[in-house]
Design a protein around this motif. Structure first.
Motif, PDB file in Angstrom:
ATOM      1  N   LYS A 160       0.844  -1.201   0.000  1.00  0.00           N
ATOM      2  CA  LYS A 160       0.000   0.000   0.000  1.00  0.00           C
ATOM      3  C   LYS A 160       0.874   1.244   0.000  1.00  0.00           C
ATOM      4  O   LYS A 160       0.556   2.235  -0.637  1.00  0.00           O
ATOM      5  N   THR A 161       1.997   1.192   0.722  1.00  0.00           N
ATOM      6  CA  THR A 161       2.934   2.303   0.760  1.00  0.00           C
ATOM      7  C   THR A 161       3.566   2.521  -0.617  1.00  0.00           C
ATOM      8  O   THR A 161       3.788   3.652  -1.038  1.00  0.00           O
ATOM      9  N   LEU A 162       3.854   1.420  -1.303  1.00  0.00           N
ATOM     10  CA  LEU A 162       4.521   1.495  -2.609  1.00  0.00           C
ATOM     11  C   LEU A 162       3.549   1.556  -3.790  1.00  0.00           C
ATOM     12  O   LEU A 162       3.987   1.529  -4.933  1.00  0.00           O
ATOM     13  N   ARG A 163       2.269   1.617  -3.529  1.00  0.00           N
ATOM     14  CA  ARG A 163       1.248   1.514  -4.581  1.00  0.00           C
ATOM     15  C   ARG A 163       1.536   2.430  -5.777  1.00  0.00           C
ATOM     16  O   ARG A 163       1.478   2.009  -6.911  1.00  0.00           O
ATOM     17  N   LYS A 164       1.840   3.680  -5.504  1.00  0.00           N
ATOM     18  CA  LYS A 164       2.061   4.619  -6.613  1.00  0.00           C
ATOM     19  C   LYS A 164       3.364   4.352  -7.365  1.00  0.00           C
ATOM     20  O   LYS A 164       3.533   4.805  -8.486  1.00  0.00           O
ATOM     21  N   ASP A 165       4.282   3.603  -6.759  1.00  0.00           N
ATOM     22  CA  ASP A 165       5.559   3.301  -7.404  1.00  0.00           C
ATOM     23  C   ASP A 165       5.533   1.990  -8.198  1.00  0.00           C
ATOM     24  O   ASP A 165       6.453   1.729  -8.974  1.00  0.00           O
ATOM     25  N   MET A 166       4.515   1.167  -7.973  1.00  0.00           N
ATOM     26  CA  MET A 166       4.477  -0.160  -8.591  1.00  0.00           C
ATOM     27  C   MET A 166       4.550  -0.125 -10.126  1.00  0.00           C
ATOM     28  O   MET A 166       5.302  -0.895 -10.710  1.00  0.00           O
ATOM     29  N   PRO A 167       3.795   0.754 -10.805  1.00  0.00           N
ATOM     30  CA  PRO A 167       3.898   0.755 -12.275  1.00  0.00           C
ATOM     31  C   PRO A 167       5.313   1.040 -12.768  1.00  0.00           C
ATOM     32  O   PRO A 167       5.801   0.374 -13.685  1.00  0.00           O
ATOM     33  N   CYS A 168       5.993   1.992 -12.128  1.00  0.00           N
ATOM     34  CA  CYS A 168       7.363   2.333 -12.540  1.00  0.00           C
ATOM     35  C   CYS A 168       8.327   1.196 -12.226  1.00  0.00           C
ATOM     36  O   CYS A 168       9.229   0.917 -13.018  1.00  0.00           O
ATOM     37  N   LEU A 169       8.130   0.569 -11.084  1.00  0.00           N
ATOM     38  CA  LEU A 169       8.981  -0.556 -10.704  1.00  0.00           C
ATOM     39  C   LEU A 169       8.860  -1.691 -11.718  1.00  0.00           C
ATOM     40  O   LEU A 169       9.855  -2.283 -12.125  1.00  0.00           O
ATOM     41  N   ILE A 170       7.637  -1.971 -12.143  1.00  0.00           N
ATOM     42  CA  ILE A 170       7.424  -3.037 -13.133  1.00  0.00           C
ATOM     43  C   ILE A 170       8.022  -2.632 -14.479  1.00  0.00           C
ATOM     44  O   ILE A 170       8.749  -3.404 -15.101  1.00  0.00           O
ATOM     45  N   GLN A 171       7.748  -1.426 -14.914  1.00  0.00           N
ATOM     46  CA  GLN A 171       8.189  -0.996 -16.237  1.00  0.00           C
ATOM     47  C   GLN A 171       9.701  -0.806 -16.318  1.00  0.00           C
ATOM     48  O   GLN A 171      10.328  -1.217 -17.290  1.00  0.00           O
ATOM     49  N   TYR A 172      10.324  -0.224 -15.282  1.00  0.00           N
ATOM     50  CA  TYR A 172      11.726   0.159 -15.368  1.00  0.00           C
ATOM     51  C   TYR A 172      12.666  -0.644 -14.476  1.00  0.00           C
ATOM     52  O   TYR A 172      13.878  -0.526 -14.594  1.00  0.00           O
ATOM     53  N   GLY A 173      12.125  -1.441 -13.556  1.00  0.00           N
ATOM     54  CA  GLY A 173      12.955  -2.291 -12.717  1.00  0.00           C
ATOM     55  C   GLY A 173      13.651  -1.536 -11.597  1.00  0.00           C
ATOM     56  O   GLY A 173      13.410  -0.352 -11.373  1.00  0.00           O
TER      57      GLY A 173
ATOM     58  N   ILE B 165      18.120  -7.545  -8.186  1.00  0.00           N
ATOM     59  CA  ILE B 165      17.715  -6.912  -9.433  1.00  0.00           C
ATOM     60  C   ILE B 165      16.265  -7.246  -9.715  1.00  0.00           C
ATOM     61  O   ILE B 165      15.877  -8.410  -9.713  1.00  0.00           O
ATOM     62  N   MET B 166      15.479  -6.222  -9.895  1.00  0.00           N
ATOM     63  CA  MET B 166      14.127  -6.381 -10.419  1.00  0.00           C
ATOM     64  C   MET B 166      14.259  -5.971 -11.872  1.00  0.00           C
ATOM     65  O   MET B 166      14.537  -4.809 -12.180  1.00  0.00           O
ATOM     66  N   PRO B 167      14.139  -6.921 -12.777  1.00  0.00           N
ATOM     67  CA  PRO B 167      14.318  -6.565 -14.191  1.00  0.00           C
ATOM     68  C   PRO B 167      13.214  -5.627 -14.660  1.00  0.00           C
ATOM     69  O   PRO B 167      12.131  -5.574 -14.076  1.00  0.00           O
ATOM     70  N   SER B 168      13.520  -4.891 -15.687  1.00  0.00           N
ATOM     71  CA  SER B 168      12.489  -4.034 -16.286  1.00  0.00           C
ATOM     72  C   SER B 168      11.623  -4.887 -17.212  1.00  0.00           C
ATOM     73  O   SER B 168      12.100  -5.852 -17.808  1.00  0.00           O
ATOM     74  N   PHE B 169      10.383  -4.516 -17.285  1.00  0.00           N
ATOM     75  CA  PHE B 169       9.438  -5.183 -18.184  1.00  0.00           C
ATOM     76  C   PHE B 169       8.864  -4.145 -19.132  1.00  0.00           C
ATOM     77  O   PHE B 169       7.672  -3.877 -19.162  1.00  0.00           O
ATOM     78  N   ARG B 170       9.767  -3.558 -19.916  1.00  0.00           N
ATOM     79  CA  ARG B 170       9.379  -2.477 -20.833  1.00  0.00           C
ATOM     80  C   ARG B 170       8.444  -2.957 -21.933  1.00  0.00           C
ATOM     81  O   ARG B 170       7.777  -2.146 -22.570  1.00  0.00           O
ATOM     82  N   HIS B 171       8.386  -4.259 -22.138  1.00  0.00           N
ATOM     83  CA  HIS B 171       7.488  -4.789 -23.162  1.00  0.00           C
ATOM     84  C   HIS B 171       6.026  -4.764 -22.710  1.00  0.00           C
ATOM     85  O   HIS B 171       5.130  -4.927 -23.524  1.00  0.00           O
ATOM     86  N   LEU B 172       5.785  -4.535 -21.413  1.00  0.00           N
ATOM     87  CA  LEU B 172       4.410  -4.452 -20.918  1.00  0.00           C
ATOM     88  C   LEU B 172       3.903  -3.019 -21.071  1.00  0.00           C
ATOM     89  O   LEU B 172       4.582  -2.068 -20.676  1.00  0.00           O
ATOM     90  N   ASP B 173       2.724  -2.878 -21.647  1.00  0.00           N
ATOM     91  CA  ASP B 173       2.146  -1.543 -21.779  1.00  0.00           C
ATOM     92  C   ASP B 173       1.283  -1.233 -20.560  1.00  0.00           C
ATOM     93  O   ASP B 173       1.139  -2.052 -19.643  1.00  0.00           O
ATOM     94  N   ALA B 174       0.709  -0.042 -20.526  1.00  0.00           N
ATOM     95  CA  ALA B 174      -0.069   0.404 -19.368  1.00  0.00           C
ATOM     96  C   ALA B 174      -1.273  -0.502 -19.105  1.00  0.00           C
ATOM     97  O   ALA B 174      -1.610  -0.773 -17.946  1.00  0.00           O
ATOM     98  N   VAL B 175      -1.912  -0.992 -20.142  1.00  0.00           N
ATOM     99  CA  VAL B 175      -3.070  -1.885 -19.970  1.00  0.00           C
ATOM    100  C   VAL B 175      -2.620  -3.184 -19.299  1.00  0.00           C
ATOM    101  O   VAL B 175      -3.258  -3.672 -18.358  1.00  0.00           O
ATOM    102  N   GLU B 176      -1.517  -3.745 -19.766  1.00  0.00           N
ATOM    103  CA  GLU B 176      -1.019  -5.002 -19.193  1.00  0.00           C
ATOM    104  C   GLU B 176      -0.572  -4.812 -17.740  1.00  0.00           C
ATOM    105  O   GLU B 176      -0.839  -5.672 -16.888  1.00  0.00           O
TER     106      GLU B 176
END
Length: 143
Positions: free
Chosen positions: A62-75, A91-102
């Motif tokens: 819940k604390t990191l909620r707003k950071d989760m999209p960036c963490l997933i996209q950029y690692g 290392i949390m790899p970046s998942f740049r292949h995932l778009d906002a919908v995914e």
């Protein structure tokens, strides 16, 4: 009303009802998790010790909620341990292949099965991804 119109209306009603009664409500998110996250975070979101964090800590997430999209996209390259004192090299790899919908589908799957917070909205995820992209551009221009 003729028989064909009644049949068409009945068919549409049954079709719409069946969409609402899906046995797996976040099917796309579940598929994305299995494909992109399961190997590190596990089949029960349990993680692997300090190497890969659990995704079941509701308070932390819940604390990191707003950071989760960036963490997933950029690692991420590293993080602090639970005491916030020791740097853990992971290392949390970046998942740049995932778009906002995914990313929205993935986060809503995790939220539904573990976090139980309010649903992630696509417009918020898009804004958060834009904000973190703008922040990373600004940070790199000063280095």
């Amino acid at each position: 009303m003729n028989c064909i119109n009644r049949f068409a209306i009945l068919y549409c009603f049954i079709f719409l009802l069946s969409c609402q009664l899906s046995p797996e409500p976040f099917k796309e998110g579940a598929q994305l998790y299995r494909k992109n996250c399961l190997s590190c975070h596990g089949d029960r979101l349990q993680g692997l010790g300090q190497l890969y964090p659990s995704l079941t800590d509701e308070l932390k997430l819940k604390t990191l909620r707003k950071d989760m999209p960036c963490l997933i996209q950029y690692g991420r390259l590293n993080s602090l341990d639970s005491s916030n004192k020791n740097l853990i090299q992971n290392i949390m790899p970046s998942f740049r292949h995932l778009d906002a919908v995914e990313i929205t589908n993935l986060l809503n799957y995790l939220n539904h099965y573990s976090w139980k917070g309010h649903e992630f909205q696509l417009k918020d995820i898009e804004r958060q991804l834009k904000d973190c992209l703008d922040a990373s551009k600004m940070k790199s221009s000063y280095q």
